[in-house]
Design an enzyme around this catalytic site. Structure first.
Site, PDB file in Angstrom:
ATOM      1  N   LYS A 114       0.780  -1.062   0.147  1.00 36.37           N
ATOM      2  CA  LYS A 114      -0.224  -0.314  -0.194  1.00 36.37           C
ATOM      3  C   LYS A 114       0.684   1.422   0.143  1.00 36.37           C
ATOM      4  O   LYS A 114       1.621   1.027   1.425  1.00 36.37           O
ATOM      5  CB  LYS A 114      -0.917  -0.171   0.991  1.00 36.37           C
ATOM      6  CG  LYS A 114      -2.248   1.390   0.843  1.00 36.37           C
ATOM      7  CD  LYS A 114      -2.797   0.617   2.679  1.00 36.37           C
ATOM      8  CE  LYS A 114      -3.901   1.540   2.284  1.00 36.37           C
ATOM      9  NZ  LYS A 114      -3.767   2.922   2.250  1.00 36.37           N
ATOM     10  N   CYS A 424      29.726  11.780  34.861  1.00 36.63           N
ATOM     11  CA  CYS A 424      30.464  12.438  35.538  1.00 36.63           C
ATOM     12  C   CYS A 424      30.459  12.080  37.280  1.00 36.63           C
ATOM     13  O   CYS A 424      29.311  12.937  37.755  1.00 36.63           O
ATOM     14  CB  CYS A 424      29.548  14.117  35.631  1.00 36.63           C
ATOM     15  SG  CYS A 424      29.711  15.678  36.804  1.00 36.63           S
TER      16      CYS A 424
HETATM   17  S1  IVH Z   1      -6.368  -0.739  -4.921  1.00 39.85           S
HETATM   18  C1  IVH Z   1     -11.243   0.721  -3.463  1.00 39.85           C
HETATM   19  N1  IVH Z   1      -4.064  -0.989  -4.510  1.00 39.85           N
HETATM   20  O1  IVH Z   1      -5.066   3.764  -0.114  1.00 39.85           O
HETATM   21  C2  IVH Z   1     -10.226   1.616  -4.340  1.00 39.85           C
HETATM   22  N2  IVH Z   1      -4.808   1.127  -3.153  1.00 39.85           N
HETATM   23  O2  IVH Z   1      -6.817   3.385   2.121  1.00 39.85           O
HETATM   24  C3  IVH Z   1      -8.656   0.608  -4.671  1.00 39.85           C
HETATM   25  N3  IVH Z   1      -3.277   3.090  -2.275  1.00 39.85           N
HETATM   26  O3  IVH Z   1      -7.999   4.921  -2.214  1.00 39.85           O
HETATM   27  C4  IVH Z   1      -6.993   0.818  -4.782  1.00 39.85           C
HETATM   28  N4  IVH Z   1      -1.847   1.801  -2.539  1.00 39.85           N
HETATM   29  O4  IVH Z   1      -5.442   5.300  -3.127  1.00 39.85           O
HETATM   30  C5  IVH Z   1      -4.372  -0.358  -4.449  1.00 39.85           C
HETATM   31  N5  IVH Z   1      -1.609  -0.948  -4.477  1.00 39.85           N
HETATM   32  C6  IVH Z   1      -2.643  -0.236  -3.917  1.00 39.85           C
HETATM   33  C7  IVH Z   1      -2.493   0.625  -2.963  1.00 39.85           C
HETATM   34  C8  IVH Z   1      -3.932   1.695  -2.952  1.00 39.85           C
HETATM   35  C9  IVH Z   1      -1.980   2.781  -1.512  1.00 39.85           C
HETATM   36  C10 IVH Z   1      -4.208   3.561  -2.163  1.00 39.85           C
HETATM   37  C11 IVH Z   1      -5.453   3.970  -2.531  1.00 39.85           C
HETATM   38  C12 IVH Z   1      -6.661   3.922  -1.431  1.00 39.85           C
HETATM   39  C13 IVH Z   1      -6.089   3.880  -0.888  1.00 39.85           C
HETATM   40  C14 IVH Z   1      -7.205   3.864   0.248  1.00 39.85           C
END
Ligand code: IVH
Length: 715
Positions: A114, A424
């Site tokens: 993520k 010290c």
């Molecule tokens: S899938 C329904 N994959 O995290 C949305 N999101 O906290 C499906 N994000 O809005 C998104 N890395 O902007 C997906 N590998 C990843 C991601 C990712 C970062 C972000 C994305 C999402 C947010 C949610």
């Protein structure tokens, strides 16, 4: 096609190919200079023939248009958010739900990092990049097309045939940590303020109305999802990402596919251990159902799709710059180095100081002022410096040397025999004296209400107080002269000091700041000797015979009482009427106000030197207004577990085994795996077996993980 058109087309394609190799594959095949030459040639041709400039030309990355404000545009498919989970239990609940909704079919899973960036939706029309939107409110977002054009790994034209007529790719705009550091260095060199973290910088950059500013920021993009598309070949996430990559879009790395949820979860657990390997910020993992048909079957809730879940981890680590190393002199003289850091956010709190523990630690890790360092909350709580980012060290940083003189009183420092602490030894050092008086007055010691840090500071500075005994000779008239001290409060303080004379031997012995003697040892000594005069006469051999008292502690006690200083302290306190027998104690031992939730025996929470965790509200308030902020930031400045052997057993909830053992070491203690009479206490988690039984059998104290954490001068 005219010759000019052909020439332009081939030049643009060549540049696009180099962009792809550089940004998507990270494998450039020409030098920057050669690349710049190609770009200048294209610029020149387009300048001569403005009518042939196309929006997907590489020259169009930096538009000249300054927008009045961002236009908004609707998302063709809403940009939903993801359900968050924070532990394996919650992940399992999610999986159970999926299982219930898709009872017959096996489910394939995809796990992706993520990426902690800013979400964006990119639209390609017939393979040409035409629009980029922020997430906005999920229904409509800001049009950031001109800024996204400046992001080098967003192709302005796809390199393979268009996947679909309209292709909406969703992903994350982010910045690498290396680029971030370089940018900050440039900022600093120009005398500008540096940026706090990559995410804020990215968010700020894409909201720049002038795309030229955005172009100066090394932004990047990772695709991770499909948006509005029709007629896509791929019928699952894995294939979709591969197709995007083939078309020249950089996709989120380390994507893995699994045949079962359990296998996916196992991978998540392994992944968490290796977070430091990435050059971009990750705030969790995303687990997705791989096949699109199954996603449709599952559908969405109002907020998020049912086929995806985030497994978020709190970040306990960050990279920041070491601005300065300061020294804190503790109540027993230990000189602890403290890192002054460029403030950085870690797991919800801003960290601007971290303990460096001792000189050896600095030397071993080769920590130097000006370095970029990895700061971690040890045991997820106390910030400390893990390592230096050596690749980011600049030439002008020089090796660090521990001072040879006390930073407070300028007397020569000396190293503990066999130990790692530098001390010290000047008993009159004002910094030590302040710490000792502060501790003497604290709740677990003599519990003198109203004698806070600011007052102690003034009393020592004004030389009203040079010894503990001096406290009892203070008059209301003297106190009234202190800052913000009225007649009434001066009288009240004199009364409170007077009252503390009868706290009893156990508290008094703790209050004296004898090395290795905390509340627990003080209590044992008080019970054993009953009267200070008997303790004064005790020899090393007698002390060592006492249960729970080892040779180091015994030696420290004899050193104190046989020496002229300790003797004088006792005589002085006697002369002002401080009662020094056990019988005088009319107060319960535990005055900390902390609720005791468990029935297992535990040491008094005031077992240790630092009392920040148990101070009264007023004291805390006062502390926060003084410049004693290191303590307010929960840094262990003193080896408060020194001389204690601690055994950890069973399954812990909050910390991992190595984390708790490191905490023990961080605080100067010794973590052992076997229980003996010398074990100070056992930290027992769930399902603790034979060790717990042995501890009970030989009467070693047992504390829970929570109780152990509560003992430490943490938050
Ligand atoms: S899938 C329904 N994959 O995290 C949305 N999101 O906290 C499906 N994000 O809005 C998104 N890395 O902007 C997906 N590998 C990843 C991601 C990712 C970062 C972000 C994305 C999402 C947010 C949610």
């Amino acid at each position: 096609m005219t010759t000019l058109a052909k020439q332009l087309e081939s030049l643009r394609n060549e540049i696009r190919e180099h962009d792809r190799r550089y940004y998507v594959e990270a494998a450039p095949s020409i030098s920057d200079l050669e690349y710049d030459k190609l770009m200048s040639r294209l610029n020149e041709l387009e300048r001569q023939h403005p009518d042939v400039v196309t929006p997907d030309s590489p020259t169009q990355r930096i538009g000249d248009k300054l927008l009045g404000d961002f236009a908004t545009a609707p998302h063709r498919v809403p940009m939903l958010s993801i359900e968050n989970t924070y532990n394996l239990g919650e992940l399992q609940e999610f999986s159970n739900r999926i299982q219930k909704n898709l009872p017959d079919a096996p489910v394939e899973w995809v796990v992706e990092p993520k990426v902690d960036g800013v979400a964006a939706s990119l639209i390609f029309q017939n393979g040409v990049f035409v629009q980029a939107l922020t997430r906005g409110n999920g229904q409509q977002g800001d049009d950031i097309t001109n800024n996204v054009r400046t992001i080098r790994d967003v192709p302005l034209r796809l390199t393979s045939d268009a996947l679909t007529e309209t292709l909406e790719v969703r992903g994350e705009i982010y910045m690498t940590n290396t680029d971030f550091a370089k940018l900050n260095e440039r900022q600093a060199a120009k005398g500008n303020a540096t940026f706090a973290n990559t995410r804020n910088l990215v968010a700020g950059s894409i909201k720049q109305l002038d795309p030229k500013i955005c172009a100066e920021r090394p932004l990047r993009f990772f695709a991770h999802s499909v948006g509005a598309v029709e007629g896509l070949h791929a019928d699952n996430e894995m294939d979709f990402l591969l197709e995007l990559q083939a078309a020249g879009i950089s996709v989120v790395p380390h994507v893995r596919q699994f045949q079962s949820f359990d296998a996916a979860v196992k991978y998540c657990e392994e992944f968490v251990e290796n977070l430091h390997c990435f050059d971009f910020e990750i705030d969790g993992l995303v687990l997705k159902v791989n096949r699109f048909v199954q996603r449709e079957q599952l559908g969405n809730t109002a907020k998020s799709p049912r086929w995806v879940v985030a497994y978020k981890f709190e970040k306990y680590e960050a990279v920041t710059k070491l601005k300065e190393i300061h020294f804190q002199v503790g109540k027993t003289g230990t000189v602890t180095p403290v890192a002054e850091l460029e403030p950085v956010l870690i797991a919800g709190t801003t960290v601007s100081r971290a303990s460096l523990h001792n000189a050896e630690e600095i030397e071993r890790k080769d920590i130097r002022v000006g370095d970029f360092v990895v700061v971690e909350k040890a045991g997820k709580i106390i910030p400390h410096v893990v390592r230096v980012e050596l690749h980011r060290r600049t030439k002008n940083v020089s090796e660090f040397h521990f001072p040879e003189h006390c930073p407070e009183c300028n007397e020569p420092l000396s190293k503990d025999e066999g130990g790692v602490y530098i001390r010290c030894t000047n008993i009159e050092c004002p910094a030590q004296l302040k710490e000792r008086i502060r501790f003497f007055a604290s709740r677990s010691a003599m519990n003198i209400d109203g004698l806070g840090d600011k007052i102690v500071e003034q009393l020592v500075n004004e030389k009203y107080v040079r010894t503990f005994g001096d406290l009892y000779r203070l008059t209301a008239e003297q106190l009234e002269k202190l800052e913000r001290m009225g007649k009434r409060s001066a009288e009240k303080l004199v009364a409170a000091i007077g009252e503390s004379k009868t706290r009893g031997l156990s508290r008094l012995l703790n209050a004296l700041s004898i090395r290795h003697v905390g509340a627990e040892t003080a209590d044992i000594l008080a019970k054993h000797f009953q009267d200070v005069d008997l303790l004064l006469r005790a020899e090393f051999a007698e002390l060592e015979q006492i249960d729970m008292i080892g040779p180091i502690v015994a030696e420290s006690i004899t050193e104190f009482f046989k020496g002229s200083h300790g003797n004088a302290v006792v005589e002085d306190l006697k002369s002002v009427g401080v009662v020094m027998t056990v019988a005088a104690s009319s107060l319960p031992q535990n005055l900390t106000g902390k609720t005791q939730t468990s029935s297992v025996s535990k040491p008094t929470p005031s077992l240790f030197d630092d009392e920040t965790n148990v101070e009264s509200h007023e004291q805390k308030q006062e502390q926060s207004t003084t410049n004693r902020s290191p303590n307010a930031e929960s840094i262990a400045f003193e080896p408060i577990l020194a001389g204690k052997t601690i055994v950890v057993t069973g399954k812990l909830e909050r910390l991992k085994r190595d984390e708790i053992e490191r905490l023990i070491k961080d605080f100067g203690g010794h973590a052992s795996s076997s229980i003996s009479k010398k074990t100070a206490f056992v930290v027992a988690g769930e399902d603790a077996g034979s060790k717990l039984a042995k501890a009970k059998e030989i009467g070693v104290q047992i504390v829970s993980e929570r109780e152990f954490l509560a003992m430490l001068p943490l938050e």
